[in-house]
Design an enzyme around this catalytic site. Structure first.
Site, short mmCIF file in Angstrom:
data_model
loop_
_atom_site.label_atom_id
_atom_site.label_comp_id
_atom_site.label_asym_id
_atom_site.label_seq_id
_atom_site.Cartn_x
_atom_site.Cartn_y
_atom_site.Cartn_z
N GLU A 42 0.84 -1.21 0.00
CA GLU A 42 0.00 0.00 0.00
C GLU A 42 0.86 1.25 0.00
OE1 GLU A 42 -3.09 0.06 -1.23
OE2 GLU A 42 -3.64 -1.36 0.36
N HIS A 43 0.52 2.16 -0.90
CA HIS A 43 1.24 3.43 -1.11
C HIS A 43 2.64 3.20 -1.64
CE1 HIS A 43 -1.80 6.23 0.44
NE2 HIS A 43 -2.16 5.20 1.20
N THR A 44 2.89 2.04 -2.16
CA THR A 44 4.20 1.74 -2.75
C THR A 44 4.23 2.06 -4.25
OG1 THR A 44 3.36 -0.51 -2.86
CG2 THR A 44 4.99 -0.04 -1.14
N GLY B 199 -12.95 2.80 -2.20
CA GLY B 199 -11.59 2.27 -2.25
C GLY B 199 -11.49 0.97 -3.01
N SER C 20 -11.74 1.09 -6.41
CA SER C 20 -11.34 1.56 -7.74
C SER C 20 -12.46 1.58 -8.77
CB SER C 20 -10.17 0.73 -8.27
OG SER C 20 -9.06 0.90 -7.45
N SER C 21 -13.59 2.14 -8.37
CA SER C 21 -14.66 2.30 -9.35
C SER C 21 -14.21 3.24 -10.46
CB SER C 21 -15.93 2.83 -8.68
OG SER C 21 -15.64 3.96 -7.90
N SER C 22 -13.37 4.23 -10.15
CA SER C 22 -12.94 5.16 -11.22
C SER C 22 -12.02 4.47 -12.22
CB SER C 22 -12.28 6.42 -10.68
OG SER C 22 -12.04 6.36 -9.33
N GLU D 110 -6.66 10.15 -15.45
CA GLU D 110 -7.04 10.45 -14.06
C GLU D 110 -6.13 11.55 -13.47
OE1 GLU D 110 -8.70 7.44 -11.84
OE2 GLU D 110 -8.53 8.52 -9.94
N ASP E 20 -4.24 0.79 -9.76
CA ASP E 20 -5.66 0.49 -9.93
C ASP E 20 -6.01 0.22 -11.39
OD1 ASP E 20 -5.55 1.15 -7.29
OD2 ASP E 20 -6.52 3.10 -7.51
C1 GLA Z 1 -5.14 4.71 -4.37
C2 GLA Z 1 -4.35 5.07 -5.64
C3 GLA Z 1 -3.33 3.97 -5.95
C4 GLA Z 1 -2.46 3.66 -4.73
C5 GLA Z 1 -3.33 3.42 -3.50
C6 GLA Z 1 -2.52 3.24 -2.24
O1 GLA Z 1 -5.92 3.57 -4.62
O2 GLA Z 1 -5.23 5.23 -6.73
O3 GLA Z 1 -2.54 4.37 -7.05
O4 GLA Z 1 -1.52 4.66 -4.51
O5 GLA Z 1 -4.25 4.48 -3.29
O6 GLA Z 1 -1.79 2.06 -2.29
#
Ligand code: GLA
Length: 395
Positions: free
Chosen positions: A41-43, A131, A133-135, A167, A179
């Site tokens: 996550e956030h990587t 969270g 990823s609907s977009s 995006e 995503d």
């Molecule tokens: C959101 C962002 C992703 C990712 C996550 C965290 O989903 O769209 O690119 O950075 O946060 O892991």
């Protein structure tokens, strides 16, 4: 699959009803899934590693070509319409959902691809703003639909990059590539181990659905803070790289910092930046270890890594929130849990859980009751399977 067929039928009928002249023979159906990130996550925006899976929650789009260069869109679930001409694609301030589609079509056109005018209707069951990823799913559905209707080929990884750029630059959200990538390239029964720098990837088989289920638990909260906090985390990581470069001149991103180097130089960083960087450095290690654990069938080890990831996101990266922690703690105590953590950007949204199939009903009841009792909020829980990425459906 039953849901997919029903939804495909629904959007197809609506398309023909709304755009009466649409030739039923020329209606195309495309699906694009939402996703859950298992770990990492956030990587992604640190050039690092992620391990998401596409899930059986998806957007289904029906479309037919037009003879002019207009695009007429209908979002069935929102009962909202938006139209524009391909010769002038600008953001829609009212029907903001359409900007994900507009941005993708604009960038495809700018690449010189023969995007055609079309009518399109879509509907889905990816929860909005939760969270999952609907977009990204909407962007990928738009890209694949444009290619099918325009009868042009576009490499899926290219389409993923276009969707991310749409995006970032058209919608104005500074997301990484995870995503869109998983919505485009996911595979049934698999997670996808992605190197966000090279975009090399490897499909990792998940334990069978008969043995383990992926359960997503929605806290039903979304903090307004998420965008600003996301951008703040990104710049704290960049600050970390700038400072560490003085000692490690060869590094380009936190991905290049090993745990040993981090231990040597972390005192050079301001305390908050050090915490952020520590999360990223070790989260990348956890993703690689998770892949090994899944490949060797060591589900227990994978669960341990999920827990360590959550604790790090909570204590070091500080993107969890009270509700996510309550949901995860409930899962840690629930029957059948192998692993649980927050998933996605944080500050609300969902947790991801790996649960023994035989105990999944008990797990769901336990987590729902425990979360509702502590927060007063009724959560939604989705028992999911890993599915294929975006594609045209042959129905
Ligand atoms: C959101 C962002 C992703 C990712 C996550 C965290 O989903 O769209 O690119 O950075 O946060 O892991």
């Amino acid at each position: 699959m039953a849901d997919t067929l029903r939804r495909a039928q629904l959007v197809r009928e609506k398309l023909i009803e709304l755009f009466g002249d649409a030739d039923a023979e020329r209606v195309e159906i495309v699906k694009a899934p939402g996703r859950v990130n298992l770990i990492g996550e956030h990587t992604d925006y640190n050039d690092g590693f992620v391990l998401p899976a596409a899930v059986d929650r998806e957007i289904i789009m029906a479309a037919s070509p037009r003879d002019d260069d207009e695009v007429h869109l209908y979002a069935l679930d929102l009962d909202s319409r938006s139209s524009f001409s391909l010769s002038r694609i600008e953001p829609d301030e009212k029907a903001t959902w359409s900007n994900y589609i507009r941005g993708v079509l604009l960038l495809l056109k700018e690449r010189g691809l023969p995007v055609r005018g079309m009518n399109a209707v879509f509907s889905g069951d990816v929860p909005l703003g939760a969270g999952m990823s609907s977009s990204a799913a909407l962007e990928m559905a738009a890209g694949v639909t444009a290619a099918v209707i325009g009868e042009f080929a576009v490499d899926m990884v290219e389409l993923v990059k276009i969707a991310q750029a749409a995006e970032n630059n058209f919608v104005g959200v500074n997301c990484g590539i995870m995503d869109q990538f998983i919505s485009g390239l996911g595979k049934k029964g698999h997670a996808l181990f992605l190197d966000c720098r090279s975009l090399d990837y490897e499909l990792v088989p998940l334990p069978s659905n008969d043995e383990y289920k992926i359960v997503i638990a929605n806290t039903m909260v979304k903090r307004g803070l998420v965008d600003s906090a996301y951008n703040e985390r990104r710049s704290q990581c960049e600050t970390g790289v700038e400072i560490l470069k003085e000692y490690l001149p060869e590094i380009k991103a936190l991905r290049d910092v090993s745990p040993a180097d981090f231990a040597k130089y972390k005192d050079k960083l301001p305390p908050v930046v050090a915490k952020r960087c520590e999360h990223i450095v070790f989260e990348n290690e956890r993703v690689k270890e998770s892949v090994k654990a899944l490949q060797t069938g060591d589900v227990e080890e994978f669960g341990r890594l999920m827990r360590a990831s959550h604790e790090s996101l909570r204590d070091l990266y500080e993107v969890s929130c009270k509700e996510l922690d309550i949901m995860v703690e409930a899962a840690w105590e629930a029957p059948g849990t192998c692993g649980a953590r927050m998933t996605g950007a944080g500050f609300g949204g969902c947790t991801v859980n790996l649960v023994k199939a035989e105990a999944v009903d008990e797990f769901v009841d336990f987590v729902k009751a425990s979360y509702a009792e502590k927060t007063g909020i009724d959560p939604e829980v989705y028992v999911c399977e890993a599915e294929d990425g975006a594609k045209r459906l042959e129905l």
